[in-house]
Write a protein that holds these residues in place. Structure first.
Motif, PDB file in Angstrom:
ATOM      1  N   LYS A   1      -6.039   1.570   6.735  1.00 11.85           N
ATOM      2  CA  LYS A   1      -5.994   1.038   5.576  1.00 11.85           C
ATOM      3  C   LYS A   1      -5.733  -0.475   5.462  1.00 11.85           C
ATOM      4  CE  LYS A   1      -4.242   4.818   2.760  1.00 11.85           C
ATOM      5  NZ  LYS A   1      -3.064   5.309   1.883  1.00 11.85           N
TER       6      LYS A   1
ATOM      7  N   LEU B   1       0.975  -1.190   0.158  1.00 14.51           N
ATOM      8  CA  LEU B   1       0.196   0.075   0.051  1.00 14.51           C
ATOM      9  C   LEU B   1       0.938   1.277   0.033  1.00 14.51           C
ATOM     10  CD1 LEU B   1      -2.763  -0.994   2.489  1.00 14.51           C
ATOM     11  CD2 LEU B   1      -3.085  -0.758   0.242  1.00 14.51           C
TER      12      LEU B   1
ATOM     13  N   GLN C   1      -6.027   2.006  -3.312  1.00 18.59           N
ATOM     14  CA  GLN C   1      -5.285   3.259  -2.915  1.00 18.59           C
ATOM     15  C   GLN C   1      -6.007   4.521  -2.883  1.00 18.59           C
ATOM     16  OE1 GLN C   1      -1.795   2.461  -5.195  1.00 18.59           O
ATOM     17  NE2 GLN C   1      -0.490   2.103  -3.205  1.00 18.59           N
TER      18      GLN C   1
ATOM     19  N   PHE D   1      -9.355   4.574  -0.225  1.00 19.38           N
ATOM     20  CA  PHE D   1      -8.783   4.591   0.942  1.00 19.38           C
ATOM     21  C   PHE D   1      -7.722   5.603   1.249  1.00 19.38           C
ATOM     22  CE2 PHE D   1      -9.075  -0.328   1.908  1.00 19.38           C
ATOM     23  CZ  PHE D   1     -10.452  -0.221   1.752  1.00 19.38           C
TER      24      PHE D   1
END
Length: 338
Positions: free
Chosen positions: A303, A103, A292, A295
């Motif tokens: 996340k 992430l 991505q 969030f």
């Protein structure tokens, strides 16, 4: 009691009240993430077609994983059947590091150093994660007021040597003007509320068939803004959606494509950060971009917790060796010789 004990111990250390609160919040998030990840969600018995099977605990594996027995077929299976950690030699804590670093867009070698494995192992773990996300979001849709547009990037054979094709420098431009097969079309739709769907069907200009398939991810009776391309019109009308074509000089406070253009800038910055993405894996990364972007207002701990919760609701069964073979593109040297 665990949090209270930690708070009592922290009070003996020279920390500000705010710093102690921050540490306790992080501990609570980790505990929540562990509970979410350790709670089995099994909708179907992996050994028989029984839906929502009645299960009983049935011992542990050699690695310590909890096993269950289905009362319908009387066969055993591990608690993480069909999950990220299923058929994996790596612990859940290492998977969380891979998830967090993915992430954050960290390099594979950095993650490999953190968890003490070879970077090829991290590559496989990352792509297993991306494959899970891709399958989980495969049927997502966007509704309400939405903006549709295409983003074109240069095709890349990163990680694959093609005979007679020279490597391309980062930041290079297309060898020929216009939209040719050297360009990959990333089709995007984003609602004004922030949800998005991103997918790639092939290189070059999208066809009417691509437009039809993409419109299945737009809710019925939505209202869509797009530019001059008309491949979506027929499909949107079939779904009782309104559609309005816009030129740049026709933008107003309500009629514009600024949201989807912002999404394109986000995608471009992520691709630059990854130092390009192999085109054969583009849809896995498209799914990552969706996560991505959706969030983007959460911190990294939120996340990770939310994504873990999402993936726990989805079961998949495949072998790691399949990940490198699955591709929507069949590369040939010809498209790089334009």
């Amino acid at each position: 009691m665990e949090i209270q004990n930690i708070a009592a111990n922290l009070s003996n250390i020279k920390l500000d009240k705010f710093q102690i609160e921050q540490i306790l919040d992080m501990v609570e998030e980790y505990i929540e993430a562990n509970e979410t990840a350790s709670t089995p969600i099994i909708e179907h018995c992996p050994k028989c077609p029984e839906k929502h099977p009645k299960m009983i605990k049935a011992g542990h594996t050699k690695s310590g994983k909890q096993m269950y027995r289905c009362k319908s077929c009387n066969k055993r299976f591990v608690a993480d059947t069909g999950q990220l950690t299923f058929y994996s030699h790596q612990s859940l804590s290492k998977w969380k590091v891979v998830l967090k670093d993915t992430l954050n867009g960290l390099a594979l070698r950095e993650t490999a150093f953190k968890i003490g494995v070879h970077y090829v192992t991290v590559f496989r773990m990352r792509h297993k994660l991306l494959h899970f996300i891709e399958m989980f979001l495969a049927n997502d849709s966007v509704g309400d007021i939405a903006e549709i547009d295409e983003k074109y990037i240069l095709a890349s054979h990163k990680g694959t040597k093609l005979e007679g094709v020279d490597p391309r420098k980062h930041g290079s431009i297309a060898p020929k003007p216009g939209i040719t097969d050297i360009l990959v079309c990333i089709m995007t739709v984003v609602s004004r509320g922030g949800n998005t769907f991103i997918h790639t069907y092939y290189t070059g200009r999208p066809t009417d068939v691509n437009g039809y398939e993409f419109c299945q991810h737009i809710d019925k009776e939505s209202y869509c803004f797009t530019d001059g391309i008309n491949i979506y019109d027929w499909s949107l009308k079939k779904r009782n959606c309104g559609v309005k074509h816009l030129k740049l000089d026709e933008y107003t406070k309500t009629d514009h494509l600024n949201t989807v253009n912002g999404l394109h800038s986000f995608i471009e910055s992520e691709i630059i950060y990854y130092r390009n993405i192999s085109t054969k894996y583009i849809n896995r990364y498209n799914s990552l971009f969706m996560i991505q972007y959706n969030f983007r207002k959460l911190n990294i701990s939120e996340k990770v917790t939310k994504l873990l919760g999402m993936l726990r609701q989805h079961q998949q069964y495949f072998y790691i060796r399949q990940l490198s073979k699955e591709s929507i593109f069949k590369f040939s040297n010809s498209i790089f010789d334009l």
